[in-house]
Design a protein around this motif. Sequence first.
Motif, PDB file in Angstrom:
ATOM      1  N   PRO A 192       0.812  -1.231   0.000  1.00  0.00           N
ATOM      2  CA  PRO A 192       0.000   0.000   0.000  1.00  0.00           C
ATOM      3  C   PRO A 192       0.838   1.269   0.000  1.00  0.00           C
ATOM      4  O   PRO A 192       0.435   2.279  -0.580  1.00  0.00           O
ATOM      5  CB  PRO A 192      -0.821  -0.097   1.288  1.00  0.00           C
ATOM      6  CG  PRO A 192      -0.683  -1.492   1.777  1.00  0.00           C
ATOM      7  CD  PRO A 192       0.556  -2.056   1.164  1.00  0.00           C
TER       8      PRO A 192
ATOM      9  N   THR B  66      -4.028   2.165  -3.807  1.00  0.00           N
ATOM     10  CA  THR B  66      -5.207   1.313  -3.944  1.00  0.00           C
ATOM     11  C   THR B  66      -5.004   0.168  -4.929  1.00  0.00           C
ATOM     12  O   THR B  66      -5.825  -0.740  -4.989  1.00  0.00           O
ATOM     13  CB  THR B  66      -6.438   2.146  -4.363  1.00  0.00           C
ATOM     14  OG1 THR B  66      -6.143   2.815  -5.583  1.00  0.00           O
ATOM     15  CG2 THR B  66      -6.810   3.158  -3.286  1.00  0.00           C
ATOM     16  N   SER B  67      -3.921   0.208  -5.697  1.00  0.00           N
ATOM     17  CA  SER B  67      -3.602  -0.887  -6.627  1.00  0.00           C
ATOM     18  C   SER B  67      -2.766  -1.975  -5.958  1.00  0.00           C
ATOM     19  O   SER B  67      -2.339  -2.918  -6.616  1.00  0.00           O
ATOM     20  CB  SER B  67      -2.829  -0.350  -7.843  1.00  0.00           C
ATOM     21  OG  SER B  67      -3.605   0.588  -8.547  1.00  0.00           O
TER      22      SER B  67
ATOM     23  N   GLU C  51      -8.169   3.690  -9.821  1.00  0.00           N
ATOM     24  CA  GLU C  51      -7.984   5.097 -10.198  1.00  0.00           C
ATOM     25  C   GLU C  51      -8.185   5.368 -11.681  1.00  0.00           C
ATOM     26  O   GLU C  51      -8.410   6.492 -12.078  1.00  0.00           O
ATOM     27  CB  GLU C  51      -6.582   5.598  -9.809  1.00  0.00           C
ATOM     28  CG  GLU C  51      -6.219   5.429  -8.361  1.00  0.00           C
ATOM     29  CD  GLU C  51      -5.387   4.181  -8.133  1.00  0.00           C
ATOM     30  OE1 GLU C  51      -5.553   3.205  -8.890  1.00  0.00           O
ATOM     31  OE2 GLU C  51      -4.589   4.172  -7.197  1.00  0.00           O
TER      32      GLU C  51
END
Length: 166
Positions: free
Chosen positions: A22, A27-28, A143
């Motif tokens: 993280p 968020t990936s 995103e």
Amino acid sequence: MIVNLTTLDQDQAIEQISQLEPQLFGTSAWSPNAIRQELNAPARTYWADIDPTTTPGNPVIRGYAGIWFDGYDTQIMTIGVAPQHQHHGIGQTLLQQIIDQATADHAERILLEVRVDNTPALTLYTKNGFTRIGLRKRYYQPEGIDAYTMALPLNPHTIGFQPTHA
């Protein structure tokens, strides 16, 4: 010090990598389960850069990288370096490990995807001879960030006739 990740306790390595993910990829980031699946997937090779000052049996991972070799291309699955250890050559060392392995495997080329806004990674790859070959729109989710596809040719096939030497 670069080691093959198979030489480390897998649960311990997954825990450390899942803590770094993280920080590095937001968020990936891969979940611990995704990391475990990736490490155990066929034709994968992963390395870790271990802090040489850590005690034996309790290594601290400063960076990690992994590839998938399909018999033709080597695909970089990930390269990550802990924020506090960035800009110390660890990413370069891990990338060189990948290039050396791909060369030993007789890969035709190395492929990767990288966020279009990841300037440090783009600089590293370009410095090592990778060139952009495409763009994947909205590749990084959630995103919706685009990714460049990049390649480093190693042993390209010659198309057409080869000259003969008498």
